[in-house]
Motif scaffolding. Structure first.
Motif, PDB file in Angstrom:
ATOM      1  N   GLY A 152     -23.373  60.702  12.503  1.00 50.91           N
ATOM      2  CA  GLY A 152     -23.807  59.182  12.844  1.00 50.91           C
ATOM      3  C   GLY A 152     -23.119  58.834  13.800  1.00 50.91           C
ATOM      4  N   ASN A 153     -22.416  59.415  14.633  1.00 58.21           N
ATOM      5  CA  ASN A 153     -21.854  58.872  16.006  1.00 58.21           C
ATOM      6  C   ASN A 153     -22.835  59.171  16.993  1.00 58.21           C
ATOM      7  OD1 ASN A 153     -20.166  58.924  18.375  1.00 58.21           O
ATOM      8  ND2 ASN A 153     -18.368  59.303  17.221  1.00 58.21           N
ATOM      9  N   PRO A 154     -22.940  57.915  17.899  1.00 60.14           N
ATOM     10  CA  PRO A 154     -23.865  57.860  18.935  1.00 60.14           C
ATOM     11  C   PRO A 154     -23.589  58.832  20.093  1.00 60.14           C
ATOM     12  CG  PRO A 154     -22.591  55.877  18.929  1.00 60.14           C
ATOM     13  CD  PRO A 154     -22.149  56.716  17.790  1.00 60.14           C
ATOM     14  N   TYR A 155     -22.259  59.196  20.138  1.00 61.16           N
ATOM     15  CA  TYR A 155     -22.136  60.256  21.375  1.00 61.16           C
ATOM     16  C   TYR A 155     -22.611  61.793  20.719  1.00 61.16           C
ATOM     17  CZ  TYR A 155     -18.628  57.659  23.852  1.00 61.16           C
ATOM     18  OH  TYR A 155     -18.231  56.672  24.862  1.00 61.16           O
ATOM     19  N   SER A 156     -22.671  61.897  19.494  1.00 58.31           N
ATOM     20  CA  SER A 156     -23.123  63.404  19.253  1.00 58.31           C
ATOM     21  C   SER A 156     -24.644  63.239  19.273  1.00 58.31           C
ATOM     22  CB  SER A 156     -22.481  63.465  17.583  1.00 58.31           C
ATOM     23  OG  SER A 156     -22.575  62.520  16.779  1.00 58.31           O
ATOM     24  N   ALA A 157     -25.083  62.100  18.958  1.00 59.31           N
ATOM     25  CA  ALA A 157     -26.662  61.847  19.217  1.00 59.31           C
ATOM     26  C   ALA A 157     -26.963  62.148  20.296  1.00 59.31           C
ATOM     27  CB  ALA A 157     -27.166  60.439  18.878  1.00 59.31           C
ATOM     28  N   ILE A 158     -26.170  61.719  21.764  1.00 65.91           N
ATOM     29  CA  ILE A 158     -26.546  62.077  23.118  1.00 65.91           C
ATOM     30  C   ILE A 158     -26.235  63.495  23.255  1.00 65.91           C
ATOM     31  CG2 ILE A 158     -25.916  61.694  25.371  1.00 65.91           C
ATOM     32  CD1 ILE A 158     -24.807  59.041  24.207  1.00 65.91           C
ATOM     33  N   THR A 206     -20.156  57.295   8.132  1.00 60.52           N
ATOM     34  CA  THR A 206     -21.532  57.140   8.290  1.00 60.52           C
ATOM     35  C   THR A 206     -22.283  58.498   8.118  1.00 60.52           C
ATOM     36  OG1 THR A 206     -20.813  57.454  10.451  1.00 60.52           O
ATOM     37  CG2 THR A 206     -21.356  55.222   9.855  1.00 60.52           C
ATOM     38  N   ALA A 207     -21.571  59.553   7.895  1.00 63.26           N
ATOM     39  CA  ALA A 207     -22.166  60.891   8.081  1.00 63.26           C
ATOM     40  C   ALA A 207     -23.023  61.359   6.815  1.00 63.26           C
ATOM     41  CB  ALA A 207     -21.146  62.124   8.080  1.00 63.26           C
ATOM     42  N   SER A 208     -23.958  61.921   6.940  1.00 62.75           N
ATOM     43  CA  SER A 208     -24.896  62.655   5.906  1.00 62.75           C
ATOM     44  C   SER A 208     -23.919  63.909   5.143  1.00 62.75           C
ATOM     45  CB  SER A 208     -26.210  62.779   6.080  1.00 62.75           C
ATOM     46  OG  SER A 208     -26.204  63.909   6.930  1.00 62.75           O
ATOM     47  N   THR A 209     -23.108  63.678   4.173  1.00 62.29           N
ATOM     48  CA  THR A 209     -22.085  64.808   4.121  1.00 62.29           C
ATOM     49  C   THR A 209     -22.524  65.921   3.953  1.00 62.29           C
ATOM     50  OG1 THR A 209     -21.406  62.972   2.595  1.00 62.29           O
ATOM     51  CG2 THR A 209     -20.037  64.843   2.364  1.00 62.29           C
ATOM     52  N   ARG A 210     -23.523  66.519   3.319  1.00 66.70           N
ATOM     53  CA  ARG A 210     -24.012  67.748   2.899  1.00 66.70           C
ATOM     54  C   ARG A 210     -24.202  68.465   4.292  1.00 66.70           C
ATOM     55  NH1 ARG A 210     -26.228  68.777  -2.062  1.00 66.70           N
ATOM     56  NH2 ARG A 210     -24.524  67.267  -3.020  1.00 66.70           N
ATOM     57  N   ILE A 240     -17.654  65.746  18.132  1.00 68.79           N
ATOM     58  CA  ILE A 240     -16.858  64.642  18.067  1.00 68.79           C
ATOM     59  C   ILE A 240     -16.253  64.577  17.109  1.00 68.79           C
ATOM     60  CG2 ILE A 240     -18.684  62.882  18.208  1.00 68.79           C
ATOM     61  CD1 ILE A 240     -16.911  61.384  19.901  1.00 68.79           C
ATOM     62  N   GLU A 241     -17.186  64.407  15.770  1.00 64.68           N
ATOM     63  CA  GLU A 241     -16.612  63.926  14.564  1.00 64.68           C
ATOM     64  C   GLU A 241     -15.854  65.252  13.669  1.00 64.68           C
ATOM     65  OE1 GLU A 241     -15.867  61.104  13.374  1.00 64.68           O
ATOM     66  OE2 GLU A 241     -17.175  59.816  14.706  1.00 64.68           O
ATOM     67  N   TYR A 242     -16.039  66.328  14.283  1.00 66.50           N
ATOM     68  CA  TYR A 242     -15.641  67.534  13.300  1.00 66.50           C
ATOM     69  C   TYR A 242     -14.136  67.611  13.812  1.00 66.50           C
ATOM     70  CZ  TYR A 242     -20.010  69.645  11.743  1.00 66.50           C
ATOM     71  OH  TYR A 242     -21.295  69.576  11.431  1.00 66.50           O
ATOM     72  N   GLY A 243     -13.295  68.060  12.541  1.00 71.49           N
ATOM     73  CA  GLY A 243     -11.911  68.299  12.674  1.00 71.49           C
ATOM     74  C   GLY A 243     -11.475  69.209  11.639  1.00 71.49           C
TER      75      GLY A 243
END
Lengths: 112, 316, 408
Positions: B120-126, B60-64, B215-218
């Protein structure tokens, strides 16, 4: 002061020995376990008379009878309740103090 | 030392120092909790491990944006740290002043949350919205505390000239005037929020929103994000020790001649500041909520920094 | 609960953000999925979805004999394992008329109260962790470690004590253990006071006071049990209302802790003070411990044969509240039916009411405050997405399906 109530204790423990201990798995250096500890099953094949009582009390289905009229243990299913040791009339099954049951080798999980 | 050389040296030194500082912080934190804790070099091991992992980009991410932002964040916080460090090392100002450093640090936080929320993760939006509210809370008092220096005894915003002024007085800035003491207090109070540690780690709150924007970074991205955050923390503490608490100034003129010793003393002081403003709060306090943190920052540090400006305007 | 979840999925609401809280989340120690609908930071609706760790223990036990089932039901819960075996053996003793000796009953009570201390300390630690207070979490669990070490000494295992057997208990207390227990109790009492003081810290207070209020009437309506109910002023406690084990003799040494507020802090405080009550009970047990044998002379097979066909309901006060077992034996040493109603099953439904209107930041704190023990609670329900039809799938069907998959 209503904030930082644990500060004194926390600051003091900076200069004290930590209460946690390192996990060492080398034999002889492991954390000592009490007398009644229930660890990996140890089985004395010689004294076993093959009454198979242990199979009837085992909740996990660990114990299987073998062709020679003895039993074999599949440790990976064991829940360490110790009932087999309790019902064994000859004391052939004991629960040792060894708590490191995890292994890379699948054969080690079977005791014959 | 030549200013350019100093700047070039600072670029590799500052991440090393900041990771070391983070290691010390983690060790102290663990010991205060009666734990053995990780080795001091653990952040380096973490970094090496993370750099060797595969890159995962959520569907769901905008890659760039997701890919670039950790780099932007690390670059800006590294630049900030290097400018500051080279100022202390060479005692001459080459590129920027305090305002630049503060904005580079803010830039680094913003880049990270923008990258995170691009996942695109709702947790990162919060996490994004929380970080923005927190930045509104702490950036204002922090900036005002720094700006009050322009009204103060040394009407300059260059780190090197502030250091020179402290040396010429033979006293750290906090001790020279009441207004500067208030500004220092406001600045120090803002450090926990800028470094986002408990009680102000609201944007990443692991038990609530699971590290929010991270959250989505790794893998390598998380490694960059971690470096960026630890450099940010290091820069904040070093900044406080250089502009408010320049202890080498007590040595008099020798401080300017022996810059290596000065830097060492400065680092010791910033270690202390780190202990007081980062390690201790995160050990002895519980996490606040956004509203409560906002209220705290707009009551105490904002008042402190405003009164510092007013006092320095009347030469106190 | 589940039906409403489907409705929401079908209708698209752009103003609300749906957040999946769990099943994997650092604030949750066990998997449950809360579908939280938020507007900004405010929670407007919650759906609870269970079934991530259904293990089918009830059905597994039905295929086994009583001695095997006894330690199988212990595995229902990793914290209140003794409650489960006690409840089960009580039901068996009720059916068969085997009377455990006085000493055995006292020892059961002792382990029960030690378990309550360790369970409550565990929750207090988690509460501290949820509000971001890691140091208090570590300190609390350090105290808990003392109790676990004692468990290891007395019963041979830290968590799954395997203390009960049909008609008695398996391990006796030695005089050294009594001495050590006594010394440990004093230390724990001191630590509890310290932890109580630390929970009054202003930053903790800000996160727990007035949150997740469950008022008295609603608590009764939702049938909550245990400390969650007592935190709302509902005066229930199985230990006092239907005394079992040795609790009949303990009536004068413990009181039921009640709080009127019904918020997170009230529930936490109820647990804190219950630890002190438990310490009193343990002291009494050690004081009055009668002499005698701890288990019947006959071996387990004789005892199993003694248990005739019959059924019984048994109740105990587990650390989380009332635990109910329905046991039906077949008279041949086996089980015909086992039904377990764990306390969390009663408590979980109240989450839906207490969470609404709070911020996202409060969700983990409130969820933790009812002390959910989710693996005990899970049931399998299969929902047809198209028409919302529910049907419960039994163990047999599941087994058949798994076998089919294996064959392929």
């Amino acid at each position: 002061m209503r904030v930082g109530k644990v500060f004194r204790d926390a600051f003091r423990s900076l200069f004290r020995k930590p209460v946690t201990v390192e996990y060492i798995t080398k034999p002889g250096k492991m954390v000592p376990v009490p007398e009644r500890f229930r660890g990996r099953i140890s089985y004395d094949r010689e004294t076993c008379i093959g009454c198979l009582l242990c199979i009837r009390v085992c909740p996990g289905g660990v114990i299987l009878s073998t062709e020679e009229g003895k039993v074999a243990f599949n440790i990976s299913r064991c829940i360490l309740c110790g009932q087999c040791a309790e019902v064994c009339p000859k004391g052939a099954i004991k629960l040792s103090s060894q708590f490191e049951i995890v292994t890379y080798n699948k054969e080690e999980l079977t005791i014959k | 030392m030549d200013a350019v050389v100093a700047f070039l040296i600072s670029i590799p030194i500052s991440p090393l120092l900041s990771l070391l500082f983070e290691g010390i912080d983690r060790k102290l934190h663990a010991r205060m909790q009666k734990r053995i804790g990780p080795p001091v070099l653990q952040p380096f091991y973490d970094l090496i491990k993370l750099l060797g992992k595969e890159r995962i980009i959520p569907a769901t991410a905008s890659t760039r944006i997701f890919e670039i932002m950790p780099m932007v964040s690390t670059a800006s916080s590294l630049l900030g740290a290097s400018i500051l460090l080279s100022n202390i090392l060479s005692n001459s100002n080459i590129v920027g002043d305090l305002i630049l450093i503060i904005y580079l640090l803010a830039m680094s936080s913003i880049a990270l949350i923008v990258g995170g929320s691009a996942s695109g993760n709702p947790y990162s939006a919060i996490g994004f919205s929380r970080k923005i509210s927190m930045m509104i809370a702490y950036e204002i008092p922090m900036l005002i505390a720094v700006i009050s220096m322009a009204f103060g005894p040394s009407p300059s915003l260059a780190v090197s000239s502030i250091i020179e002024f402290q040396v010429s007085r033979g006293l750290p800035l906090v001790a020279s005037r009441l207004s500067m003491a208030l500004a220092a207090a406001a600045f120090l109070l803002c450090i926990p929020a800028a470094a986002s540690v408990v009680p102000f780690d609201i944007p990443e709150a692991k038990t609530e929103i699971i590290y929010g924007f991270l959250i989505e970074y790794g893998g390598p991205y998380l490694a960059l994000a971690k470096v960026s955050k630890s450099v940010l923390n290091f820069t904040l503490t070093l900044l406080a020790s250089a502009i408010f608490l320049y202890i080498p100034s007590l040595l008099g003129e020798a401080a300017l001649l022996n810059l290596g010793l000065s830097l060492f003393l400065c680092l010791i002081v910033s270690l202390l500041i780190m202990f007081i403003t980062i390690t201790v709060p995160r050990t002895v306090l519980a996490r606040l909520k956004v509203g409560q943190a906002l209220k705290f920052y707009w009551v105490l540090p904002l008042t402190l920094s405003f009164s510092s400006i007013i006092l320095s305007a009347v030469n106190l | 609960m589940i039906e409403r979840g489907i409705e929401k999925e079908v209708e698209v609401e752009y103003t609300r953000l749906r957040i999946h809280f769990g099943p994997v989340h650092p604030a949750l120690k066990e998997p449950v999925s809360l579908r939280v609908f938020v507007k900004g930071e405010e929670v407007v609706d919650v759906d609870i979805v269970l079934g991530h760790v259904h293990r089918g223990i009830e059905s597994l036990a039905e295929g086994r004999n009583l001695a095997q089932a006894l330690y199988l039901v212990e595995r229902i819960c990793g914290i209140c394992s003794h409650s489960h075996t006690t409840c089960f053996t009580q039901a068996l003793e009720e059916i068969s008329g085997i009377k455990p000796s006085e000493r055995a009953l006292y020892l059961r009570t002792l382990i029960f109260e030690m378990e309550r201390i360790h369970s409550h300390l565990l929750l207090l630690g988690i509460m501290a962790y949820e509000v971001g207070f890691d140091t208090l979490f570590m300190f609390t669990w350090h105290v808990r470690e003392r109790i676990l070490d004692l468990f290891e000494k007395i019963t041979g295992n830290r968590i799954h004590h395997a203390m009960n057997t049909i008609g008695g208990v398996r391990w006796d207390l030695t005089p050294e253990m009594v001495k050590e227990l006594d010394a440990c109790l004093g230390e724990i009492e001191k630590s509890i006071k310290y932890i109580h003081d630390a929970f009054m810290d202003k930053t903790v207070e800000k996160r727990t006071y007035g949150l997740g209020v469950l008022d008295h009437s609603r608590a009764i309506k939702l049938c909550v049990v245990g400390p969650t109910a007592r935190g709302s002023g509902v005066n229930i406690d199985v230990r006092r209302d239907h005394p079992y084990a040795a609790y009949n003799d303990m009536k004068e040494v413990f009181s039921v802790i009640l709080r009127k507020d019904g918020d997170v802090y009230a529930r936490t405080e109820v647990r804190l003070l219950e630890i002190l009550e438990s310490i009193n009970i343990i002291r009494m047990v050690l004081d009055r411990l009668p002499e005698g044998s701890i288990r019947p002379e006959e071996n387990i097979f004789r005892l199993m044969r003694k248990i005739q066909e019959g059924e019984a309901v048994s109740l105990v006060e587990a650390p989380r509240g009332e635990l109910l077992y329905f046991v039906k034996t077949d008279g041949k040493g086996g089980l015909r039916r086992l039904k377990v109603r764990t306390p969390t099953f009663s408590n979980l439904a109240c989450l839906k009411h207490v969470l609404v209107g709070h911020e996202i930041a409060d969700i983990p704190v409130i969820v933790a405050s009812i002390d959910p023990c989710l693996s005990c609670t899970n049931r399998v329900t299969i929902i047809n997405r198209e028409n919302g039809e529910l049907n419960v799938v039994g163990m047999d069907t599941l087994r058949r399906r798994v076998r089919k998959k294996w064959m392929q």
